[in-house]
Design an enzyme around this catalytic site. Structure first.
Site, PDB file in Angstrom:
ATOM      1  N   HIS A 198      -8.524  -1.234  -0.509  1.00  0.00           N
ATOM      2  CA  HIS A 198      -7.505  -2.262  -0.757  1.00  0.00           C
ATOM      3  C   HIS A 198      -8.273  -3.512  -1.162  1.00  0.00           C
ATOM      4  CE1 HIS A 198      -4.614  -0.351   2.208  1.00  0.00           C
ATOM      5  NE2 HIS A 198      -5.753   0.051   2.707  1.00  0.00           N
ATOM      6  N   HIS A 215      -5.212  -1.268  -5.378  1.00  0.00           N
ATOM      7  CA  HIS A 215      -5.776  -0.158  -4.617  1.00  0.00           C
ATOM      8  C   HIS A 215      -6.635   0.683  -5.543  1.00  0.00           C
ATOM      9  CE1 HIS A 215      -2.339  -1.412  -2.143  1.00  0.00           C
ATOM     10  NE2 HIS A 215      -3.207  -1.220  -1.190  1.00  0.00           N
ATOM     11  N   GLN A 246       0.994 -11.236  -3.288  1.00  0.00           N
ATOM     12  CA  GLN A 246      -0.415 -10.856  -3.223  1.00  0.00           C
ATOM     13  C   GLN A 246      -0.869 -10.358  -4.581  1.00  0.00           C
ATOM     14  OE1 GLN A 246      -0.362  -7.700  -0.262  1.00  0.00           O
ATOM     15  NE2 GLN A 246      -2.037  -8.728   0.771  1.00  0.00           N
ATOM     16  N   CYS A 262       0.786  -1.242   0.000  1.00  0.00           N
ATOM     17  CA  CYS A 262       0.000   0.000   0.000  1.00  0.00           C
ATOM     18  C   CYS A 262       0.818   1.292   0.000  1.00  0.00           C
ATOM     19  CB  CYS A 262      -0.983   0.028   1.159  1.00  0.00           C
ATOM     20  SG  CYS A 262      -1.417  -1.547   1.858  1.00  0.00           S
ATOM     21  N   ARG A 319       6.021 -11.579   5.649  1.00  0.00           N
ATOM     22  CA  ARG A 319       5.414 -11.371   6.968  1.00  0.00           C
ATOM     23  C   ARG A 319       5.862 -12.465   7.911  1.00  0.00           C
ATOM     24  NH1 ARG A 319      -0.809 -10.044   5.097  1.00  0.00           N
ATOM     25  NH2 ARG A 319      -0.258  -8.316   3.723  1.00  0.00           N
ATOM     26  N   LYS A 364     -14.797  -4.194   5.963  1.00  0.00           N
ATOM     27  CA  LYS A 364     -14.317  -5.021   4.846  1.00  0.00           C
ATOM     28  C   LYS A 364     -15.292  -6.138   4.509  1.00  0.00           C
ATOM     29  CE  LYS A 364     -11.762  -8.167   7.827  1.00  0.00           C
ATOM     30  NZ  LYS A 364     -10.636  -9.058   7.976  1.00  0.00           N
ATOM     31  N   ASP A 389      -2.572  -7.802  -5.422  1.00  0.00           N
ATOM     32  CA  ASP A 389      -3.002  -6.626  -4.683  1.00  0.00           C
ATOM     33  C   ASP A 389      -3.529  -5.560  -5.638  1.00  0.00           C
ATOM     34  OD1 ASP A 389      -3.332  -5.152  -2.449  1.00  0.00           O
ATOM     35  OD2 ASP A 389      -1.197  -4.836  -2.039  1.00  0.00           O
TER      36      ASP A 389
END
Ligand SMILES: [Zn+2]
Ligand SMILES: [Zn+2]
Length: 650
Positions: free
Chosen positions: A514, A388, A384, A337, A366, A468, A386
């Site tokens: 996200h 945005h 990911q 992000c 992580r 979410k 991912d």
């Protein structure tokens, strides 16, 4: 005699005599329902079927089909198992025996661990108890009375529970035949309803899960109202073992995890990499077609960036230690992000530019506890899918509807057609103003209503920075996997002062979303391996066709077939070894290669091939060019099934 009003789930109300029981009401509706009933819900509380109802109340029959019904059923089976154990092992002390996600367990203090023969004997004894159809009876007693009873009996664990955990003045005990257990209930009316059960395993378990405490012996079991349900469960367990992605990953040479490299770090072997490439290509094409822009970002960034984003504060436990470069500290990324945000801040944006959709296959790292690492499902480094979205408040709802649709479209391509959707709302500790939260939650709700999607609200389970939606997919065995997530964020736009110029020329704060659709590519791949049991659809299969000449004499023709296939874009290879054809077929079957083309004299003369399908067998001779057409279509459709007429017809 006075009457009470019973209100049913459909809103209708009926009068019954005061003191009527749940089972009597169920019988008045239908004998079928009365037969399936395991408990009732009265005024929101689960109660025994034979408990008298004294007041007006909303009423619902609970059957095994519901989670509560299963729990009542499984917990009753746990009592039966505990009784069998105390009959066979009079010295055994009882700890606790709750229902779990599938089945139940009970913990006992016994001299030595239970052997497989012990489990068999316990099962035999349970069968006897079930055949007795012993009634479960609730007895309410004074707490002090029960304490005395357990003191006399030496049931020290029950005693501890009564002294430390259960502090009500009156407590309930459930009795059936000669067995009694401290219990809140409710329970089945009698043991005879347990038509099928199995003790699955036993293992050591610490009292209260604390390793400083004594080790007890735990027995796991499952129980069902029908034999077919038990068979189905046992089949699913066998299937899960057969489909284990760690086993298939090795057998099919898809990936490797090596302790020398590091726990939770995945090495993608060439065949696994082919599948990943296909997934990523598809993912990239769909994103570009649908208005996303693809971006790339680095793996590390200055620590200050993560301080500004709040990650060092809120996400520290999941992050690795920073590394030092030229006297500055750098953080390996746990998320993508902040990078996308810095790109947004690289220029000015107007309302005309929004919504902005930036997607990245971003590899993050992580920290996961060593104990939870599991094959591809829980890892420390993963990619990911991912993205945005930066969106104006006015367009937020449309964007959400669009995004959820896009998400389901992507999942659909992998033949996931069933989902459980969860909406997580504002937690106690949260940032952002309540009005924005409400708007965002309403937006998510409305988006799902517009799409006619069923969802469960998980009150207070949102992230601190926004509400979410999580989408859990159901695989071929009906297991749920968390993959897609769509998250609102009030935090980052504020922290980084994101703005856009609105129609009135004023700078305004956009919303940020996200989202990840597949979640992590590693985990999604693990799910896919198990979902397809290693037999990937043609578009993903690492080797799509293996050509098997029946003797060396046909290797040359075999090679020409492979060349044609490769030219047409298929992943094909030749098995030119001087092995018996039966042996070659067996090896291709083990590799789960969708198509085997077997060739001999007849095929060579007629430009054809004899096709054998993985797991299905021979489907006869076909012209090569016809086969190519059928396979091309199968790939375009991403079909999990062959496009050919199958043996026995389908
Ligand atoms: Zn109980
Ligand atoms: Zn993000």
């Amino acid at each position: 005699m006075s009457e009470i009003k019973i209100k049913f789930p459909d809103g209708s109300v009926k009068l019954f005599p005061k003191g009527v029981t749940g089972i009597e009401i169920a019988k008045s509706i239908s004998s079928r329902l009365a037969k399936d009933a395991v408990a009732v819900r009265i005024n929101g509380d689960l109660r025994d079927l034979n408990a008298p109802i004294e007041e007006d109340a909303p009423f619902e029959v609970v059957t095994f089909d519901s989670p509560d019904g299963k729990h009542v059923f499984w917990h009753s089976a746990a009592h039966v198992m505990a009784q069998a154990v105390t009959q066979l092992f009079p010295e055994a002390r009882l700890a606790i025996g709750p229902p779990i996600e599938e089945g139940f367990y009970y913990d006992f203090e016994v001299e030595s661990p239970f052997s497989p023969e012990d489990l068999e004997n316990i099962e035999k004894r349970m069968r006897k108890i079930i055949d007795e159809k012993a009634e479960f009876q609730r007895v309410d007693m004074d707490r002090s009375q029960v304490i005395e009873k357990y003191k006399t009996e030496g049931e020290k664990y029950k005693l501890e529970l009564l002294q430390d955990d259960i502090l009500d003045d009156r407590v309930s005990v459930y009795r059936h035949s000669d067995f009694e257990d401290l219990c809140r209930g409710p329970h089945l009316p009698n043991t005879g309803l347990i038509k099928a059960f199995k003790l699955i395993s036993s293992s050591g378990a610490y009292w209260r899960g604390d390793e400083n405490n004594i080790m007890l012996q735990r027995i796991y079991g499952v129980a069902y109202p029908k034999k077919s349900m038990l068979d189905d469960y046992l089949f699913r367990m066998e299937e899960a073992k057969r489909r284990d992605h760690r086993v298939l990953g090795k057998q099919l040479e898809l990936f490797h995890i090596s302790n020398e490299v590091g726990a939770g770090l995945v090495l993608w072997m060439p065949k696994g990499a082919i599948i990943r490439n296909e997934i990523e290509n598809f993912w990239r094409d769909e994103h570009i077609k649908n208005g996303y822009q693809i971006v790339f970002t680095p793996h590390i960034a200055q620590l200050q960036l993560w301080q500004k984003s709040g990650h060092t504060e809120m996400y520290a436990e999941d992050m690795y230690q920073p590394i030092e470069i030229d006297n500055a500290k750098f953080q390996i990324k746990p998320m993508n992000c902040p990078f996308h945000i810095m790109m947004y801040k690289s220029r000015r944006w107007s309302y005309r530019d929004l919504p902005l959709r930036w997607a990245e296959l971003g590899t993050v790292y992580r920290y996961e506890m060593p104990g939870v690492l599991h094959g591809l499902m829980r890892v420390r480094g993963f990619t990911q899918d991912d993205a945005h979205h930066v969106v104006s408040p006015e367009e937020m709802e449309d964007e959400l509807v669009w995004l959820i649709k896009f998400c389901l479209h992507i999942l659909d391509s992998f033949h996931f057609r069933e989902y459980d959707i969860f909406l997580s709302t504002r937690p106690e500790k949260s940032i952002g103003n309540p009005e924005d939260w409400r708007k965002a939650e309403d937006g998510l709700r409305r988006a799902m209503d517009i799409l006619k999607l069923k969802y469960t609200v998980d009150e207070g389970a949102g992230a601190f920075y926004g509400p979410k939606i999580d989408i859990q997919i159901k695989d071929a065995l009906g297991r749920n996997w968390q993959c897609s997530t769509i998250q609102f964020d009030f935090n980052l736009p504020e922290r980084f002062d994101l703005t856009y110029a609105d129609k009135d020329g004023k700078l305004k704060r956009p919303f940020m979303i996200h989202r990840a659709l597949l979640g992590s590519i590693e985990r999604f791949f693990g799910v896919l391996i198990e979902h397809y049991a290693g037999r990937f659809p043609l578009w993903l299969a690492p080797i799509q066709v293996r050509v098997l000449p029946i003797t060396d004499e046909f290797n040359e023709y075999g090679q020409s077939v492979v060349n044609i296939l490769k030219n047409k874009g298929f992943r094909a290879e030749l098995d030119a070894r001087s092995e018996k054809i039966g042996h070659k077929i067996r090896e291709s079957e083990l590799q789960k290669i969708p198509y085997m083309f077997i060739i001999g004299a007849k095929e060579r003369e007629s430009d054809s091939i004899a096709i054998r399908l993985h797991g299905k067998g021979d489907i006869g001779s076909h012209k090569l060019r016809d086969a190519i057409e059928v396979m091309k279509e199968e790939i375009t459709q991403k079909s999990p099934d062959t496009g050919f007429e199958q043996p026995g017809g389908k």
